[in-house]
Design a protein around this motif. Structure first.
Motif, PDB file in Angstrom:
ATOM      1  N   SER A   1       1.311  -1.403  -0.182  1.00  0.00           N
ATOM      2  CA  SER A   1      -0.325  -0.075  -0.073  1.00  0.00           C
ATOM      3  C   SER A   1       0.610   1.296   0.101  1.00  0.00           C
ATOM      4  O   SER A   1       0.660   2.270  -0.243  1.00  0.00           O
ATOM      5  N   TYR A   2       1.982   1.178   0.140  1.00  0.00           N
ATOM      6  CA  TYR A   2       3.103   2.020   0.038  1.00  0.00           C
ATOM      7  C   TYR A   2       4.391   2.100  -1.185  1.00  0.00           C
ATOM      8  O   TYR A   2       5.190   2.126  -0.711  1.00  0.00           O
ATOM      9  N   GLU A   3       3.317   2.619  -2.178  1.00  0.00           N
ATOM     10  CA  GLU A   3       4.478   2.424  -3.531  1.00  0.00           C
ATOM     11  C   GLU A   3       4.214   3.943  -4.335  1.00  0.00           C
ATOM     12  O   GLU A   3       3.309   4.497  -4.789  1.00  0.00           O
ATOM     13  N   PRO A   4       5.213   5.092  -3.700  1.00  0.00           N
ATOM     14  CA  PRO A   4       5.979   4.640  -3.247  1.00  0.00           C
ATOM     15  C   PRO A   4       6.033   4.966  -1.821  1.00  0.00           C
ATOM     16  O   PRO A   4       4.747   5.469  -1.364  1.00  0.00           O
ATOM     17  N   SER A   5       7.213   4.598  -1.056  1.00  0.00           N
ATOM     18  CA  SER A   5       7.299   4.967   0.209  1.00  0.00           C
ATOM     19  C   SER A   5       7.301   6.306   1.098  1.00  0.00           C
ATOM     20  O   SER A   5       7.011   7.152  -0.081  1.00  0.00           O
ATOM     21  N   GLY A   6       6.734   6.619   2.089  1.00  0.00           N
ATOM     22  CA  GLY A   6       6.674   7.875   2.308  1.00  0.00           C
ATOM     23  C   GLY A   6       8.176   8.163   2.556  1.00  0.00           C
ATOM     24  O   GLY A   6       9.089  10.029   2.418  1.00  0.00           O
ATOM     25  N   ALA A   7       8.970   7.792   2.877  1.00  0.00           N
ATOM     26  CA  ALA A   7      10.723   7.915   2.825  1.00  0.00           C
ATOM     27  C   ALA A   7      11.304   6.957   2.290  1.00  0.00           C
ATOM     28  O   ALA A   7      11.410   6.540   1.458  1.00  0.00           O
ATOM     29  N   VAL A   8      12.648   7.491   1.703  1.00  0.00           N
ATOM     30  CA  VAL A   8      13.798   6.793   0.732  1.00  0.00           C
ATOM     31  C   VAL A   8      14.926   6.771   1.491  1.00  0.00           C
ATOM     32  O   VAL A   8      15.114   7.793   3.056  1.00  0.00           O
ATOM     33  N   THR A   9      15.000   5.304   1.483  1.00  0.00           N
ATOM     34  CA  THR A   9      16.044   4.797   2.945  1.00  0.00           C
ATOM     35  C   THR A   9      17.547   4.687   1.415  1.00  0.00           C
ATOM     36  O   THR A   9      16.760   4.024   0.012  1.00  0.00           O
ATOM     37  N   TYR A  10      19.182   4.630   1.961  1.00  0.00           N
ATOM     38  CA  TYR A  10      20.354   3.308   1.904  1.00  0.00           C
ATOM     39  C   TYR A  10      20.043   3.330   2.938  1.00  0.00           C
ATOM     40  O   TYR A  10      21.153   3.193   3.735  1.00  0.00           O
ATOM     41  N   PRO A  11      19.508   2.107   2.944  1.00  0.00           N
ATOM     42  CA  PRO A  11      19.801   1.154   4.517  1.00  0.00           C
ATOM     43  C   PRO A  11      20.758  -0.184   4.498  1.00  0.00           C
ATOM     44  O   PRO A  11      20.844  -1.307   4.574  1.00  0.00           O
ATOM     45  N   LEU A  12      21.838   0.404   4.906  1.00  0.00           N
ATOM     46  CA  LEU A  12      23.155   0.207   5.581  1.00  0.00           C
ATOM     47  C   LEU A  12      23.326  -1.001   6.822  1.00  0.00           C
ATOM     48  O   LEU A  12      22.769   0.087   7.531  1.00  0.00           O
ATOM     49  N   LEU A  13      23.141  -2.492   6.580  1.00  0.00           N
ATOM     50  CA  LEU A  13      23.513  -3.500   7.538  1.00  0.00           C
ATOM     51  C   LEU A  13      24.440  -2.748   8.225  1.00  0.00           C
ATOM     52  O   LEU A  13      24.805  -3.117   9.986  1.00  0.00           O
ATOM     53  N   SER A  14      25.568  -1.939   8.255  1.00  0.00           N
ATOM     54  CA  SER A  14      26.359  -1.924   9.051  1.00  0.00           C
ATOM     55  C   SER A  14      27.084  -0.767   8.204  1.00  0.00           C
ATOM     56  O   SER A  14      27.174  -0.184   7.287  1.00  0.00           O
TER      57      SER A  14
END
Length: 504
Positions: free
Chosen positions: A327-340
């Motif tokens: 239901s969130y396409e696109p999301s309200g936020a943009v991420t660069y989801p680094l694990l570390s």
């Protein structure tokens, strides 16, 4: 001619588990086994107990070989995580913890290696080898910062080993040479087929530390009676040199013809391709493995990956969250989801950290932002490869644990704006079974892989959804550039490719 009564055993030493598959020449899985692995994480440190690897291998192989499969095991190969190293004694017995692929404690040593002319990243095996030697092979109890450099003429009681070397030593009863695939991140020069002894001498690595190196698929020995009793693998089963887990997954996707690519989305994201010549990258972000036949396997490993979902949503049901995230396409936020902390591909930024632009409404929106962010990073990887002139005109295959999510598979396909294929079996252990078949004389690896790998799903991008995600991807590119992580020429190339893919 292949004997259909034969099967080959692939063993994968992963981050979270050991997996084993017994596979026939046509890709039929006769048996499978797995056993969990534990890790110790503290800050930028990540270790495993190498003694646990053997115990878990014994459990996984016994599971895979139980039952009435009535097949002769033609051979086996082992893969491990790329950049994981430890010290052993001269008999191959572990003498230190294993510093895992993403362990970042050796940044100072990495800088020293780069100053010596070696193109390495902070988490590669060579800097960790230097750190281990400083910790375990001290010539005098002086502070590390004042310790004089050693020379490559001093002997040492230690040997440097990569993850599969420990298991092969237990299987064959002999300390094996390492394969060139694992040796790459320890500084091995694949183009010239040698260790760079001059720069390594400058860094003070002692004589006798580094293993001999052979190409993947090279016969290493046979399973001993003692190892057979522990593992359930028949004695005298041939053992051949393996490859890294990323290369193993590439074999398991049959992406071995020039221009083909495999995107492995597990805890982290790894892209591996095939080319007739190396893809040269002056920044060292993209590196090249060498295939058993002498061709090249360019690629890179990101610190973005599906591990961010586990970290942010421990215990959540992925299928339920996928349904809500739609239901969130696109999301309200943009991420660069680094694990570390730090990024290694598609750009080199040791100080990079996970970023979140905008705000999410709820946990479903955040889940959507993470799924989309990983896909944006994946697209940027392909943009960078195209910027370097890598061949991208072949098929793209998805493997890794994330392929269990049908929703994410389609989302990635739409954001990448290209067709993708998902094999029925995506385990790197399948790639090792194919390599074992090749190494024991069953035929050329590309043909064996294509016969063993069964493509069950083909995904086609939806141009409307590609356009839907263009704006957040553009925002991400611009933010990465503003922060100084993404070089402007790469950003410009990514913008140009996006414009081409969204033309109507």
């Amino acid at each position: 001619m292949l004997d259909e009564r034969e099967a080959w055993l692939g063993i994968d030493l992963g981050t979270q588990s050991v997996r084993a598959l017994l596979v026939t020449a046509d890709g039929t899985i006769l048996g499978r086994g797995s056993a969990p692995l534990t890790s110790r994480r503290e800050g930028n440190r990540h270790e495993q107990d190498p003694g646990e690897w053997w115990d878990r291998v014994c459990t996984a192989t016994r599971q895979a070989l139980q039952g009435p499969h009535h097949a002769r095991i033609g051979g086996l190969a082992v893969c491990g995580t790329s950049g994981t190293v430890l010290l052993t004694d001269t008999l191959g017995r572990p003498m230190s913890p294993a510093l895992m692929y993403d362990d970042g404690r050796a940044s100072d040593e990495a800088a020293q290696a780069r100053a010596a002319g070696l193109r390495v990243q902070n988490t590669w095996a060579l800097p960790k080898a230097l750190w281990l030697m400083e910790e375990y092979d001290r010539p005098a109890p002086t502070p590390r910062t004042h310790r004089p450099h050693l020379h490559l003429v001093r002997a040492t009681p230690f040997r440097l080993a990569h993850q599969p070397d420990v298991i092969v030593a237990r299987l064959t009863g002999e300390v094996p040479p390492t394969d060139s695939s694992h040796a790459l991140k320890t500084g091995y020069d694949l183009e010239h087929g040698t260790w760079p002894y001059g720069p390594l001498a400058q860094l003070g690595l002692p004589d006798g530390l580094l293993p001999n190196v052979v190409r993947p698929g090279t016969p290493l020995g046979e399973v001993t009676p003692e190892a057979a009793e522990a593992t359930g693998i028949p004695a005298r089963t041939p053992v051949v040199a393996g490859m890294t887990d990323g290369c193993a997954a590439q074999i398991a996707s049959a992406a071995l013809r020039p221009g083909s690519w495999n995107s492995v989305l597990g805890t982290t994201l790894v892209l591996k391709g095939a080319a007739t010549t190396p893809v040269h990258d002056p920044t060292g972000v993209v590196y090249n493995h060498r295939a058993p036949d002498g061709s090249w396997l360019p690629g890179g490993a990101s610190s973005v990956g599906a591990g961010v979902l586990t970290a942010a949503f421990a215990g959540a049901d992925p299928a339920t969250m996928d349904t809500r995230a739609a239901s969130y396409e696109p999301s309200g936020a943009v991420t660069y989801p680094l694990l570390s902390p730090g990024e290694r591909f598609p750009f080199h930024a040791p100080t990079a950290s996970a970023l979140l632009l905008g705000e999410t409404d709820n946990d479903a929106d955040l889940w959507a932002a993470l799924l989309q962010g990983v896909a944006f990073a994946e697209r940027l990887c392909l943009d960078y490869l195209d910027h370097l002139g890598a061949p991208l005109d072949g098929p793209l295959t998805f493997t890794g644990g994330a392929t269990r999510s049908e929703y994410w598979n389609q989302l990635r396909t739409d954001i990448l704006a290209r067709e993708a294929h998902v094999p029925e079996q995506t385990d790197p252990a399948l790639g090792m079974a194919a390599l074992a078949a090749h190494g024991t004389g069953a035929g050329p690896l590309p043909e064996l892989a294509e016969r063993m790998v069964h493509i069950t799903t083909t995904l086609t991008p939806d141009p409307h959804r590609t356009a839907l995600f263009a704006e957040p991807y553009t925002r991400l590119i611009d933010e990465l550039t503003t922060r100084g992580w993404l070089p402007p020429p790469v950003a410009a190339h990514a913008h140009a490719r996006l414009s081409r893919d969204t033309e109507t």
